[in-house]
Design a protein around this motif. Structure first.
Motif, PDB file in Angstrom:
ATOM      1  N   SER A  63       0.913  -1.622  -0.084  1.00 10.69           N
ATOM      2  CA  SER A  63      -0.086  -0.285  -0.072  1.00 10.69           C
ATOM      3  C   SER A  63       1.052   1.060   0.101  1.00 10.69           C
ATOM      4  O   SER A  63       2.138   1.388  -0.007  1.00 10.69           O
ATOM      5  N   GLY A  64       0.131   2.056   0.383  1.00 12.17           N
ATOM      6  CA  GLY A  64       0.650   4.035  -0.502  1.00 12.17           C
ATOM      7  C   GLY A  64       1.931   3.545   1.492  1.00 12.17           C
ATOM      8  O   GLY A  64       2.677   4.349   1.399  1.00 12.17           O
ATOM      9  N   THR A  65       1.480   3.602   2.375  1.00 13.89           N
ATOM     10  CA  THR A  65       2.784   3.540   3.549  1.00 13.89           C
ATOM     11  C   THR A  65       4.096   2.339   3.317  1.00 13.89           C
ATOM     12  O   THR A  65       5.158   2.874   3.923  1.00 13.89           O
ATOM     13  N   PHE A  90      -0.431  12.479   8.233  1.00 15.67           N
ATOM     14  CA  PHE A  90       0.621  11.728   6.917  1.00 15.67           C
ATOM     15  C   PHE A  90       1.500  12.107   7.415  1.00 15.67           C
ATOM     16  O   PHE A  90       2.784  11.833   7.159  1.00 15.67           O
ATOM     17  N   VAL A 138      -0.400  16.661  -0.321  1.00 13.07           N
ATOM     18  CA  VAL A 138      -2.007  16.917  -0.063  1.00 13.07           C
ATOM     19  C   VAL A 138      -2.522  15.909   1.180  1.00 13.07           C
ATOM     20  O   VAL A 138      -2.107  14.614   1.168  1.00 13.07           O
ATOM     21  N   THR A 140      -4.164  13.787   3.577  1.00 16.53           N
ATOM     22  CA  THR A 140      -5.792  13.868   3.030  1.00 16.53           C
ATOM     23  C   THR A 140      -6.783  13.418   4.417  1.00 16.53           C
ATOM     24  O   THR A 140      -7.643  13.348   4.701  1.00 16.53           O
ATOM     25  N   ASP A 165       5.347  13.318   0.250  1.00 20.57           N
ATOM     26  CA  ASP A 165       4.145  11.977  -0.089  1.00 20.57           C
ATOM     27  C   ASP A 165       3.129  12.490  -1.159  1.00 20.57           C
ATOM     28  O   ASP A 165       1.919  13.905  -0.363  1.00 20.57           O
ATOM     29  N   VAL A 167       0.663  11.043  -2.131  1.00 21.76           N
ATOM     30  CA  VAL A 167      -0.028   9.577  -2.090  1.00 21.76           C
ATOM     31  C   VAL A 167      -2.135   9.851  -2.215  1.00 21.76           C
ATOM     32  O   VAL A 167      -2.146   9.354  -3.196  1.00 21.76           O
ATOM     33  N   GLN A 190      -3.783   3.275  -5.281  1.00 23.27           N
ATOM     34  CA  GLN A 190      -5.661   3.276  -5.305  1.00 23.27           C
ATOM     35  C   GLN A 190      -6.459   4.920  -4.898  1.00 23.27           C
ATOM     36  O   GLN A 190      -7.505   5.269  -4.159  1.00 23.27           O
ATOM     37  N   LYS A 191      -4.771   5.406  -5.149  1.00 23.88           N
ATOM     38  CA  LYS A 191      -5.465   7.209  -4.924  1.00 23.88           C
ATOM     39  C   LYS A 191      -6.393   7.716  -6.235  1.00 23.88           C
ATOM     40  O   LYS A 191      -6.915   6.988  -7.667  1.00 23.88           O
TER      41      LYS A 191
HETATM   42  C1  LIG Z   1      -3.515   7.655   2.188  1.00 31.78           C
HETATM   43  C2  LIG Z   1      -2.244   8.379   2.208  1.00 31.78           C
HETATM   44  C3  LIG Z   1      -1.487   7.240   2.614  1.00 31.78           C
HETATM   45  C4  LIG Z   1      -1.562   5.778   2.842  1.00 31.78           C
HETATM   46  O1  LIG Z   1      -1.916   4.771   1.593  1.00 31.78           O
HETATM   47  P1  LIG Z   1      -2.205   3.402   2.248  1.00 31.78           P
HETATM   48  O2  LIG Z   1      -2.128   3.256   1.137  1.00 31.78           O
HETATM   49  O3  LIG Z   1      -3.451   3.823   3.158  1.00 31.78           O
HETATM   50  O4  LIG Z   1      -1.152   2.912   3.008  1.00 31.78           O
HETATM   51  C5  LIG Z   1      -0.316   7.953   3.070  1.00 31.78           C
HETATM   52  N1  LIG Z   1      -0.102   9.413   1.973  1.00 31.78           N
HETATM   53  C6  LIG Z   1      -1.264   9.912   1.981  1.00 31.78           C
HETATM   54  C7  LIG Z   1      -1.503  11.637   2.302  1.00 31.78           C
HETATM   55  C8  LIG Z   1      -2.076   8.955   2.184  1.00 31.78           C
HETATM   56  O5  LIG Z   1      -3.641   9.491   1.366  1.00 31.78           O
END
Ligand SMILES: *Cc1c(COP(=O)(O)O)cnc(C)c1O
Length: 387
Positions: A63-65, A90, A138, A140, A165, A167, A190-191
């Motif tokens: 995932s994004g993490t 974040f 941004v 979230t 970051d 994401v 997924q974003k």
């Molecule tokens: C969603 C998000 C993350 C984390 O991503 P995951 O896929 O939930 O691990 C990190 N940083 C930002 C800015 C996000 O929007």
């Protein structure tokens, strides 16, 4: 009655049918020639989306993490000093991660809904020698967009690596890694890239790669170690087979399809579409008498909108909106979690989605007993879209 609803949260988001169809293919070998071609093209298109022609893209299952970890693990060594430019939830996560890898972390925070300015970052960087800084493009949790261009320029003057970051921004907001001097950036599938969750994506620019090569200590994370991933990414881009850990073949295919759509739309047009739709939604929110979390309109992201509940309304609004067909997200920032909700509008979002969302929100607000001019939100958005 149709059992479908519209997913308007800040990730996961809706995907185009062609992207979803790629997921339904039988799994292929990760070294099949057709898959090598798909992986290679996905890497090439990531360079375009991040605007980093001389950078190294990474596509890794996670995932994004994990994408944050791909930067933190490889660019941190014990004893380094890191400045986390924080606009919410974040930023704290990046700080925790850098601390875990041995960095001495300083947070530069703003009040909720605000963002540290380049001048404030400049002042912080003048106090001591930092090796790297992180910015959440941004956040979230607040819907705030930081001035990445301005802060990256300051980081360059202080010779500090600038990690972003992205994401909740990449594929929706403008991010010009090369033009702005961003050294490494990351996102997730997924974003705003509009692929189901499961891929961590990062691009390391030339200075980040040199910093990695100059490391004196081994990377503490095994799965995130660039020395294991670099040969794999380089091989796929050169259309050669390679293996370190099995890629999520179907997701990589879906990503490649979505990136092709994104590149065909064009980054400038895509960013302009996000801005136009965000402006329309925010006009609707204002017309309903609701306040947003960002303290000034110019701090508000175009990929999501964070909105305070009006007096007398709480989180029980969200199931009412869902009953009207649109899924929204609750709060995330720990200090205001129960006082606001979030609307994601990134990726495949169209004008009809904005109008449907405001319509369902009005239905929910009316059911919650909030008094307003029925139709005012939809009308304001429609006026903005037609203008
Ligand atoms: C969603 C998000 C993350 C984390 O991503 P995951 O896929 O939930 O691990 C990190 N940083 C930002 C800015 C996000 O929007």
């Amino acid at each position: 009655m149709k059992g479908r609803s519209l997913l308007m949260i800040p990730g996961p988001v809706e995907s185009e049918p062609e992207v979803l169809a790629a997921l339904a293919d039988p799994a292929t070998s990760h070294v099949a020639p057709a898959f090598i071609e798909i992986f290679g093209r996905a890497l090439e298109r990531l360079r375009v989306v991040f605007n980093c022609p001389d950078g190294q893209p990474f596509i890794v299952a996670g995932s994004g993490t994990l994408a944050m970890d791909l930067l933190a693990a490889n660019l941190t060594e014990p004893g380094m000093c890191a400045l986390v430019v924080s606009t919410g939830y974040f930023g704290d996560r990046f700080g925790d991660m850098l601390t875990r890898y041995g960095a001495e972390v300083t947070h530069l925070r703003a009040p909720i809904g605000g963002a540290p300015t380049p001048a404030e970052v400049d002042a912080a960087l003048s106090l001591r020698r930092y090796h790297l800084l992180t910015i959440t493009h941004v956040d979230t949790s607040t819907g705030v967009r930081a001035d990445v261009q301005g802060i990256a320029a300051v980081a360059r003057r202080h010779d500090v690596l600038c990690l972003v970051d992205g994401v909740c921004s990449v594929g929706g907001e403008a991010l010009d890694m090369t033009g702005w001097g961003v050294d490494a950036a990351l996102t997730a599938s997924q974003k705003a890239l509009a692929v189901p969750p499961g891929l961590a994506l990062a691009v390391a620019g030339p200075r980040a790669l040199s910093a990695f090569q100059a490391r004196k200590t081994p990377v503490a994370s095994y799965y995130s170690d660039w020395s294991l991933w670099l040969p794999v990414m380089q091989a796929y881009e050169a259309r050669r087979p390679a293996y370190f850990a099995t890629p999520a073949v179907n997701l990589v295919h879906a990503l490649e399809v979505s990136l092709a759509q994104i590149v065909a739309e064009g980054m400038e047009a895509r960013v302009a579409r996000h801005r136009r739709l965000s402006d329309a939604l925010k006009a609707g929110i204002a017309a309903l008498g609701l306040n947003q979390v960002p303290l000034h309109p110019e701090l508000a992201a175009t990929t999501l909108t964070a909105v305070y509940y009006p007096d007398g309304v709480d989180a029980s609004l969200l199931p009412k909106v869902a009953a009207a067909g649109v899924i929204l997200a609750g709060g995330l920032h720990k200090e205001i979690r129960d006082r606001y909700f979030r609307i994601g509008h990134m990726g495949t979002v169209r004008p009809a989605d904005i109008l449907a969302t405001l319509g369902a929100l009005e239905t929910g607000l009316a059911a919650a007993g909030y008094r307003f001019d029925h139709g005012a939100g939809v009308a304001a958005a429609q006026s903005a879209l037609i203008a």
